[in-house]
Design an enzyme around this catalytic site. Structure first.
Site, PDB file in Angstrom:
ATOM      1  N   CYS A  66      37.355  70.661  75.785  1.00 18.18           N
ATOM      2  CA  CYS A  66      35.937  69.857  76.206  1.00 18.18           C
ATOM      3  C   CYS A  66      35.134  70.225  75.232  1.00 18.18           C
ATOM      4  CB  CYS A  66      35.778  70.403  77.673  1.00 18.18           C
ATOM      5  SG  CYS A  66      35.497  72.096  77.914  1.00 18.18           S
ATOM      6  N   HIS A  99      48.503  90.295  73.082  1.00 14.32           N
ATOM      7  CA  HIS A  99      47.873  91.177  74.133  1.00 14.32           C
ATOM      8  C   HIS A  99      48.017  90.459  75.481  1.00 14.32           C
ATOM      9  CE1 HIS A  99      45.717  94.530  71.567  1.00 14.32           C
ATOM     10  NE2 HIS A  99      46.975  94.230  71.304  1.00 14.32           N
TER      11      HIS A  99
END
Ligand code: RB5
Length: 149
Positions: A66, A99
């Site tokens: 966006c 992670h």
């Protein structure tokens, strides 16, 4: 062949086209959920549509775009099963997978990045989840969506 689902609102149509060209050249299969013009739309509609398509299966990851990346990431992270990371550079691209085991990444069409977006996508796509202590933390994230907090 890696398969990716992608969508943007009107704030990132040009960036979406560039990403699709880059990924096709790099051998990815792409499902483009729109939009294709700069007519104003509501980014939550595109985020929900695209995350639900991802959840039908067969995709390696999703990309949402966006103007800033913020609205798409806020929306996507409210959808069960989605871990959506805003990427800013090669380090966050790597960590989002290593992670957090993100399954969606987000960019902003009106954001100036110091690294080409294609390089950040490749870094994310070519990094593996590290598991171990991160497995426990990601499991806790997913537990939050099942809790009443
Ligand atoms: C649309 O004007 C803009 O608000 C949207 O693209 C995005 O930046 C929202 O977070």
């Amino acid at each position: 062949m890696k398969k990716v689902v992608i969508a943007s609102d009107h704030g990132a149509v040009t960036l979406k086209s560039k990403i699709i060209s880059f990924l096709k050249t790099s051998g990815y299969e792409i499902r483009d959920m729109g939009v294709h013009t700069e007519d104003s739309v509501d980014y939550p509609d595109l985020a929900v549509l695209t995350c639900n398509e991802f959840k039908t299966g067969g995709y390696d990851f999703g990309i949402l775009l966006c103007g800033t990346g913020i609205g798409m990431s806020i929306t996507a992270n409210k959808i069960a099963g989605i871990r959506c990371a805003q990427i800013f550079d090669l380090f966050t691209a790597e960590m989002a997978k290593a992670h957090n085991n993100a399954n969606f990444i987000v960019f902003g069409g009106r954001v100036q990045y110091s690294v080409p977006v294609g390089e950040m996508i490749e870094k994310f796509a070519n990094t593996s989840f590290m598991g171990e202590r991160h497995e426990r933390r990601v499991a806790k994230i997913m537990g939050v969506e099942k809790s009443k907090c």
